[in-house]
Design a protein around this motif. Structure first.
Motif, PDB file in Angstrom:
ATOM      1  N   ARG A 126     -16.539 -31.158 -16.098  1.00  0.00           N
ATOM      2  CA  ARG A 126     -16.414 -31.797 -17.402  1.00  0.00           C
ATOM      3  C   ARG A 126     -14.714 -31.517 -17.901  1.00  0.00           C
ATOM      4  NH1 ARG A 126     -21.428 -28.777 -20.546  1.00  0.00           N
ATOM      5  NH2 ARG A 126     -23.172 -29.700 -19.105  1.00  0.00           N
ATOM      6  N   ARG A 127     -14.219 -30.313 -17.344  1.00  0.00           N
ATOM      7  CA  ARG A 127     -13.096 -30.083 -17.763  1.00  0.00           C
ATOM      8  C   ARG A 127     -12.063 -29.742 -16.716  1.00  0.00           C
ATOM      9  NH1 ARG A 127     -10.340 -27.514 -22.436  1.00  0.00           N
ATOM     10  NH2 ARG A 127      -8.678 -26.172 -21.829  1.00  0.00           N
ATOM     11  N   LEU A 128     -10.889 -30.333 -16.571  1.00  0.00           N
ATOM     12  CA  LEU A 128      -9.859 -30.227 -15.416  1.00  0.00           C
ATOM     13  C   LEU A 128      -8.578 -29.659 -16.133  1.00  0.00           C
ATOM     14  CD1 LEU A 128      -9.095 -29.932 -12.332  1.00  0.00           C
ATOM     15  CD2 LEU A 128      -8.798 -32.561 -12.608  1.00  0.00           C
ATOM     16  N   SER A 129      -8.118 -28.389 -15.916  1.00  0.00           N
ATOM     17  CA  SER A 129      -7.330 -27.948 -16.666  1.00  0.00           C
ATOM     18  C   SER A 129      -6.184 -27.326 -15.673  1.00  0.00           C
ATOM     19  CB  SER A 129      -7.328 -27.032 -17.755  1.00  0.00           C
ATOM     20  OG  SER A 129      -6.186 -26.408 -18.393  1.00  0.00           O
ATOM     21  N   LEU A 130      -5.160 -27.923 -15.177  1.00  0.00           N
ATOM     22  CA  LEU A 130      -4.273 -27.554 -14.113  1.00  0.00           C
ATOM     23  C   LEU A 130      -2.703 -27.677 -14.698  1.00  0.00           C
ATOM     24  CD1 LEU A 130      -5.650 -29.203 -11.127  1.00  0.00           C
ATOM     25  CD2 LEU A 130      -5.850 -26.626 -11.569  1.00  0.00           C
ATOM     26  N   HIS A 131      -2.557 -27.559 -15.852  1.00  0.00           N
ATOM     27  CA  HIS A 131      -1.437 -27.934 -16.540  1.00  0.00           C
ATOM     28  C   HIS A 131      -0.466 -26.742 -16.287  1.00  0.00           C
ATOM     29  CE1 HIS A 131      -1.624 -25.212 -20.048  1.00  0.00           C
ATOM     30  NE2 HIS A 131      -2.800 -25.555 -20.067  1.00  0.00           N
ATOM     31  N   ASP A 132       1.121 -26.962 -16.423  1.00  0.00           N
ATOM     32  CA  ASP A 132       1.994 -26.124 -15.992  1.00  0.00           C
ATOM     33  C   ASP A 132       2.065 -25.280 -14.842  1.00  0.00           C
ATOM     34  OD1 ASP A 132       3.591 -26.037 -18.779  1.00  0.00           O
ATOM     35  OD2 ASP A 132       1.737 -25.782 -19.488  1.00  0.00           O
ATOM     36  N   ASN A 133       1.772 -26.248 -13.577  1.00  0.00           N
ATOM     37  CA  ASN A 133       2.039 -25.739 -12.405  1.00  0.00           C
ATOM     38  C   ASN A 133       2.997 -26.569 -11.472  1.00  0.00           C
ATOM     39  OD1 ASN A 133      -0.175 -23.581 -11.719  1.00  0.00           O
ATOM     40  ND2 ASN A 133      -1.430 -25.070 -12.589  1.00  0.00           N
ATOM     41  N   ALA A 134       3.054 -26.865 -10.267  1.00  0.00           N
ATOM     42  CA  ALA A 134       3.937 -27.658  -9.575  1.00  0.00           C
ATOM     43  C   ALA A 134       3.276 -28.398  -8.495  1.00  0.00           C
ATOM     44  CB  ALA A 134       4.863 -26.706  -8.811  1.00  0.00           C
ATOM     45  N   ILE A 135       2.150 -28.642  -9.188  1.00  0.00           N
ATOM     46  CA  ILE A 135       1.344 -29.743  -8.100  1.00  0.00           C
ATOM     47  C   ILE A 135       1.731 -30.974  -8.017  1.00  0.00           C
ATOM     48  CG2 ILE A 135      -1.099 -30.538  -7.727  1.00  0.00           C
ATOM     49  CD1 ILE A 135      -2.022 -28.274  -9.586  1.00  0.00           C
ATOM     50  N   ALA A 136       1.803 -31.780  -7.077  1.00  0.00           N
ATOM     51  CA  ALA A 136       2.460 -33.005  -6.578  1.00  0.00           C
ATOM     52  C   ALA A 136       1.457 -33.937  -6.106  1.00  0.00           C
ATOM     53  CB  ALA A 136       3.768 -32.850  -5.682  1.00  0.00           C
ATOM     54  N   GLY A 137       2.156 -35.171  -5.729  1.00  0.00           N
ATOM     55  CA  GLY A 137       1.156 -36.224  -5.041  1.00  0.00           C
ATOM     56  C   GLY A 137       0.453 -36.939  -6.335  1.00  0.00           C
ATOM     57  N   GLN A 138      -0.275 -37.736  -5.806  1.00  0.00           N
ATOM     58  CA  GLN A 138      -0.949 -38.885  -6.772  1.00  0.00           C
ATOM     59  C   GLN A 138      -2.005 -38.221  -7.663  1.00  0.00           C
ATOM     60  OE1 GLN A 138      -2.206 -42.363  -4.911  1.00  0.00           O
ATOM     61  NE2 GLN A 138      -0.136 -43.086  -4.780  1.00  0.00           N
ATOM     62  N   ILE A 139      -2.422 -38.509  -8.857  1.00  0.00           N
ATOM     63  CA  ILE A 139      -3.669 -38.221  -9.539  1.00  0.00           C
ATOM     64  C   ILE A 139      -4.638 -38.833  -8.863  1.00  0.00           C
ATOM     65  CG2 ILE A 139      -5.032 -38.202 -11.660  1.00  0.00           C
ATOM     66  CD1 ILE A 139      -2.294 -38.351 -13.212  1.00  0.00           C
ATOM     67  N   PRO A 140      -5.766 -37.902  -8.351  1.00  0.00           N
ATOM     68  CA  PRO A 140      -6.883 -38.657  -7.328  1.00  0.00           C
ATOM     69  C   PRO A 140      -7.532 -39.594  -8.287  1.00  0.00           C
ATOM     70  CG  PRO A 140      -6.928 -36.146  -7.342  1.00  0.00           C
ATOM     71  CD  PRO A 140      -5.954 -36.613  -8.310  1.00  0.00           C
ATOM     72  N   SER A 141      -7.856 -40.752  -7.555  1.00  0.00           N
ATOM     73  CA  SER A 141      -8.875 -41.722  -8.067  1.00  0.00           C
ATOM     74  C   SER A 141     -10.193 -41.385  -8.134  1.00  0.00           C
ATOM     75  CB  SER A 141      -8.598 -43.079  -7.281  1.00  0.00           C
ATOM     76  OG  SER A 141      -8.919 -42.911  -5.794  1.00  0.00           O
ATOM     77  N   SER A 142     -10.428 -40.482  -7.410  1.00  0.00           N
ATOM     78  CA  SER A 142     -11.817 -39.836  -7.482  1.00  0.00           C
ATOM     79  C   SER A 142     -12.168 -39.200  -8.756  1.00  0.00           C
ATOM     80  CB  SER A 142     -12.200 -38.931  -6.410  1.00  0.00           C
ATOM     81  OG  SER A 142     -11.219 -37.666  -6.607  1.00  0.00           O
ATOM     82  N   LEU A 143     -11.438 -39.034  -9.998  1.00  0.00           N
ATOM     83  CA  LEU A 143     -11.770 -38.696 -11.112  1.00  0.00           C
ATOM     84  C   LEU A 143     -12.734 -39.652 -11.906  1.00  0.00           C
ATOM     85  CD1 LEU A 143      -8.355 -37.691 -12.708  1.00  0.00           C
ATOM     86  CD2 LEU A 143     -10.252 -36.070 -12.009  1.00  0.00           C
ATOM     87  N   GLY A 144     -12.526 -41.124 -11.158  1.00  0.00           N
ATOM     88  CA  GLY A 144     -13.697 -41.900 -11.764  1.00  0.00           C
ATOM     89  C   GLY A 144     -15.355 -41.768 -11.632  1.00  0.00           C
ATOM     90  N   PHE A 145     -15.231 -40.934 -10.349  1.00  0.00           N
ATOM     91  CA  PHE A 145     -16.680 -40.476  -9.951  1.00  0.00           C
ATOM     92  C   PHE A 145     -17.233 -39.363 -10.657  1.00  0.00           C
ATOM     93  CE2 PHE A 145     -14.908 -41.743  -5.560  1.00  0.00           C
ATOM     94  CZ  PHE A 145     -15.077 -43.415  -5.775  1.00  0.00           C
ATOM     95  N   LEU A 146     -16.566 -38.957 -12.010  1.00  0.00           N
ATOM     96  CA  LEU A 146     -17.159 -37.979 -12.505  1.00  0.00           C
ATOM     97  C   LEU A 146     -17.705 -38.414 -13.941  1.00  0.00           C
ATOM     98  CD1 LEU A 146     -14.313 -35.461 -11.740  1.00  0.00           C
ATOM     99  CD2 LEU A 146     -16.370 -35.836 -10.317  1.00  0.00           C
ATOM    100  N   PRO A 147     -18.669 -38.852 -14.093  1.00  0.00           N
ATOM    101  CA  PRO A 147     -19.159 -39.238 -15.166  1.00  0.00           C
ATOM    102  C   PRO A 147     -19.080 -38.530 -16.589  1.00  0.00           C
ATOM    103  CG  PRO A 147     -21.148 -38.861 -13.937  1.00  0.00           C
ATOM    104  CD  PRO A 147     -19.871 -38.607 -13.015  1.00  0.00           C
ATOM    105  N   ASP A 148     -19.260 -37.187 -16.312  1.00  0.00           N
ATOM    106  CA  ASP A 148     -19.183 -36.164 -17.536  1.00  0.00           C
ATOM    107  C   ASP A 148     -17.845 -35.659 -17.856  1.00  0.00           C
ATOM    108  OD1 ASP A 148     -21.917 -36.429 -17.466  1.00  0.00           O
ATOM    109  OD2 ASP A 148     -22.424 -34.763 -16.213  1.00  0.00           O
TER     110      ASP A 148
END
Length: 673
Positions: A126-148
């Motif tokens: 339900r909640r994905l909070s990874l702000h204020d880090n140094a993560i790179a790459g693309q935002i995963p399109s698999s977020l669309g598989f998370l209905p909640d």
């Protein structure tokens, strides 16, 4: 007195054994197994529910851990078989009934990438909070598989690529914040598919293309920030469902359920007008459209927004007047800025009084917002007249005003033409007078030039008026003119009538090329170091001093002459500085270090090698350094400089008169300057 009888020792021991056996039996019955005890130990942890994590979620978390870089070791707790993952022992993980519902790891210094496969397995997230880090790459399109999925907080990272359109499948999404990353490409309209979306922040990226109208038409949005991107095109006029045909949007518009409070589209490349539908957002508090190319006028209906606190239209191309209706907002407005547009007219009084000049600067035709930008006084009203001819009198007043304006313009033009005519007549008169005077004196000057030069040089060195100047009358207009030598003779009037062309500039003044009326060419240097010297060189290697200003004396003349001699010897411009030293200082330092041969210009050195003029160069250098001595009292006077130059001249036998060789040679490349 009653005394209690104690049982015998054997019976007492028997009873103790019985009690111990019963207690042990009771403990065995009530005590759970070790696994059950461990689960019960973690049952009350605030971050877990005590249920063992599902195998799919465990594998998903392990995949996420594998793709992330964890320099500070926050993910070391993700190291067992998953038995304690939902008990609160795994950092940042929260579960409900064995399913991971939240990953909260902000400010952990994480790098690497966010696993596409790992997120896809967390179907209950339900909640994905990874702000204020140094993560790179693309935002995963698999977020669309998370209905909640309800909240995604990825801001202040290094994500790149496009915003995944698959996020439109998250129909429960409430907040999506991926600001301050490196996202590119267009903004997908599907981002606004969720009817529960209240916050969308994609600011400070590199998004391009147009803003989808579905986003601005969303009835659920409270916060929309797309600032600091490369978005272009017009702002869709679809706020508050204005261009939407859906029944839900129409109902929301009628019932007033549109909740947008914050809107920022600043610092993009948007053009077109400010959308009129913006004024339908009755709960709007902050509007920032600064730094675009918006045109048109400011909608007057903005004055009807009761809660508006911030309004920034600065740095656009808006025109027209500031609506008087905005005066109604001064009670609620806390920040107002329309600077650097093309606005005109008077600023409403309340706005001008509450906000400083910086809020209105950069609008050339805007007035009334500061003491330095007063509005022109309005014309006094016409005398009252009967009701019937009222319109006629008003029209007559307008016509008379136009007539006055025309008369003023005609008067200005006529005055300018008359002034120009007078200037032309005066110029013609002066030209004729100078021409007649020059023709009468030129022949006399040519014959007397040689005899008068010696006395002129001495008089010039003392600051006195030379006899040659008195005869020619050159000092009447242009100041004192002293000819040291040369076959050419001219007056100050001739020099003032010459055409001039700038050849270059230096710290000692500006060098001009002057052409006299008879075609003679001269190079003129206006010496600023003594603030009163003009030194003129001709192609016949003539040197004169032309005194114009008041502050001068014989010592400053000698210093100026010494600088000129150094320039000729070294081939360097006085404007050139070496190691922070000017020309005289540099020459003195070289001579002090006994590197004298490095001072002279290469052409002079070649001439010295071809003939026996080395001693003359050294003597001239010493004379120049003597002339630029920092102490004026040590410098020689002009007469002494002239005498020594005559003695130094190569091939001199007894010395020639100053009328023949009394000038300083310009063999160091003077004609090239």
């Amino acid at each position: 007195m009653l005394v209690q009888r104690r049982p015998p020792p054997s019976r007492l021991l028997f009873l103790l054994h019985c009690y111990a056996a019963a207690a042990a039996t009771l403990l065995l019955v009530l005590s759970p197994s070790p696994a059950v005890a461990q689960a019960q130990h973690h049952r009350h942890h605030p971050a877990g529910d005590g249920v063992i994590i599902s195998q799919a979620d465990y594998q998903g978390l392990q995949a996420i851990k594998h793709d992330l870089s964890d320099p500070y070791g926050f993910l070391r707790t993700w190291n067992d078989s998953g038995l304690t993952a939902c008990s609160g022992a795994w950092a940042g993980i929260k579960c409900v009934r064995g399913a991971v519902v939240a990953i909260t790891l902000p400010w952990k210094g994480l790098a690497g990438r966010l696993s596409e496969r790992g997120l896809a397995q967390l179907v209950g997230l339900r909640r994905l909070s990874l702000h204020d880090n140094a993560i790179a790459g693309q935002i995963p399109s698999s977020l669309g598989f998370l209905p909640d999925l309800r909240g995604v907080y990825l801001f202040n990272n290094r994500f790149s690529g496009a915003v995944p359109a698959s996020i439109g499948a998250c129909l429960a999404l409430q907040s999506f914040d991926a600001s301050a990353n490196r996202l590119t490409g267009p903004l997908p309209a599907a981002v606004a598919n969720s009817t529960k979306l209240i916050r969308l922040n994609l600011s400070r990226n590199q998004l391009s293309g147009e803003i989808p109208k579905q986003i601005v038409a969303s009835p659920s949005l409270l916060f929309l920030d797309l600032s600091y991107n490369n978005l272009s095109g017009t702002i869709p006029d679809a706020f508050a469902g204005s261009s939407s045909s859906s029944s839900s949007a129409l109902k929301a518009s009628i019932t007033g359920s549109y909740q947008l409070v914050f809107l920022s589209l600043a610092h993009n490349d948007l053009d077109g007008p400010v959308p009129a539908s913006l004024t339908n957002l009755k709960k709007l508090q902050e509007v920032d459209l600064a730094g675009n190319r918006l045109n048109g006028t400011i909608p007057s209906q903005l004055g009807s927004l009761p809660d508006l606190k911030t309004l920034d239209f600065s740095g656009n191309e808006l025109s027209g007047e500031i609506p008087a209706s905005l005066d109604n907002l001064t009670a609620t407005l806390q920040s107002f800025n329309v600077s650097y547009n093309n606005l005109s007219g008077a600023v409403p009084f309340s706005l001008a009084h509450k906000f400083g000049p910086n809020s209105f600067a950069g609008n050339i035709q805007l007035c009334g917002y500061s003491a330095s930008t007063p509005c022109p006084a309005s014309p006094s009203p016409a005398p009252s007249a009967p009701a019937s001819p009222a319109q006629g009198s008003t029209g007559g007043h307008g016509k008379s005003k136009k007539k006055k304006l025309i008369l003023i313009i005609v008067g200005i033009v006529a005055g300018a033409l008359l002034l120009l005519l007078l200037c032309c007549l005066l110029l013609c008169f002066l030209t004729r007078k100078r021409s007649s005077g020059a023709e009468g004196t030129r022949s006399g000057k040519q014959a007397a030039g040689k005899d008068a030069t010696t006395g002129a040089a001495a008089a010039g060195g003392r600051g006195e008026k030379p006899a040659a100047e008195a005869e020619s009358g050159g000092g009447d207009v242009g100041g004192k003119l002293v000819h040291f030598d040369g076959p050419l003779a001219f007056t100050a009037d001739d020099l003032l009538c010459a055409t001039a062309e700038i050849m270059g500039k230096s710290t000692y003044g500006t060098v001009y090329k002057a052409t006299l009326e008879d075609g003679s060419l001269f190079r003129t240097s206006e010496e600023s170091c003594v603030s009163s010297e003009n030194v003129i060189f001709s192609k016949n290697e003539l040197l004169v001093n032309f005194r114009q200003l008041k502050k001068a004396n014989a010592k400053t003349d000698v210093y100026s002459l010494g600088v000129i001699i150094l320039e000729l010897l070294t081939g360097k411009s006085p404007a050139d500085s070496t190691n922070g030293m000017d020309l005289p200082q540099w020459v003195a330092s070289i001579v002090k270090e006994e590197w004298t041969s490095e001072v002279f210009d290469l052409e002079l050195m070649r001439d010295a090698a071809a003939g026996n003029v080395g001693d003359e160069l050294m003597d001239t250098l010493k004379l120049a350094l003597h002339s630029v001595d920092p102490s004026p009292s040590v410098r020689p006077d002009a007469r002494e400089v002239l005498r020594q130059l005559e003695q130094i001249r190569p091939g001199n036998e007894g010395g020639a008169g100053p009328s023949e060789e009394g000038h300083v040679p310009l063999s160091a490349g003077g004609d090239d300057e």
